[in-house]
Motif scaffolding. Structure first.
Motif, PDB file in Angstrom:
ATOM      1  N   LEU A  88       0.893  -1.253   0.267  1.00  0.00           N
ATOM      2  CA  LEU A  88       0.090  -0.162   0.047  1.00  0.00           C
ATOM      3  C   LEU A  88       0.981   1.259   0.164  1.00  0.00           C
ATOM      4  N   PHE A  89       0.695   1.976  -0.973  1.00  0.00           N
ATOM      5  CA  PHE A  89       1.451   3.269  -0.772  1.00  0.00           C
ATOM      6  C   PHE A  89       0.661   4.379  -0.929  1.00  0.00           C
ATOM      7  N   PHE A  90       0.871   5.515  -0.194  1.00  0.00           N
ATOM      8  CA  PHE A  90      -0.126   6.476  -0.090  1.00  0.00           C
ATOM      9  C   PHE A  90       0.933   7.853   0.595  1.00  0.00           C
ATOM     10  N   ASN A  91       0.055   8.898   0.185  1.00  0.00           N
ATOM     11  CA  ASN A  91       0.738  10.237   0.888  1.00  0.00           C
ATOM     12  C   ASN A  91      -0.487  10.983   1.455  1.00  0.00           C
ATOM     13  N   TYR A  92      -0.170  11.969   2.353  1.00  0.00           N
ATOM     14  CA  TYR A  92      -0.867  12.783   2.964  1.00  0.00           C
ATOM     15  C   TYR A  92      -0.312  14.064   3.236  1.00  0.00           C
ATOM     16  N   TYR A  93      -1.055  15.284   3.444  1.00  0.00           N
ATOM     17  CA  TYR A  93      -0.557  16.124   3.885  1.00  0.00           C
ATOM     18  C   TYR A  93      -0.833  16.696   5.224  1.00  0.00           C
TER      19      TYR A  93
END
Length: 102
Positions: A35-40
């Motif tokens: 699972l790859f994810f990004n957030y701010y």
């Protein structure tokens, strides 16, 4: 973040972002067992840090966690890409980091 249909994926993301002042939505991608994810995260200065995370879904283990863009004035989408068995990660708009996915 947006509703995710897979409960395991949703729980991994929720555990990562809980207690953080996230803004906008979480961009995520599932590839094989990862699972790859990004957030701010909104900082006290009202600037944003873009955080990138990779989990091994089967092992429920975090593989990568890093801030890839710091002190942003606004969102910058498309910070990571997958090409064949490679993860391409754009960092601070000036650096391209490539990881081989096994």
């Amino acid at each position: 973040f947006n509703t995710i249909e897979n409960p395991l994926i949703e729980s991994l993301i929720e555990n990562e972002v809980k207690d953080k002042n996230i803004t906008s939505f979480v961009e995520y991608l599932v590839y094989d067992d990862f699972l790859f994810f990004n957030y701010y995260v909104k900082l006290q200065t009202n600037l944003l840090d873009n955080n990138f995370v990779v989990y091994n879904i089967v092992k429920k283990k975090k593989v990568i966690s890093e801030v890839i863009n710091k002190n942003l004035n606004s969102f910058s989408s498309d910070s990571f890409f997958l090409y064949k068995n490679f993860l391409l990660l754009l960092e601070n708009k000036m650096k391209l980091t490539v990881y081989k996915i096994y």
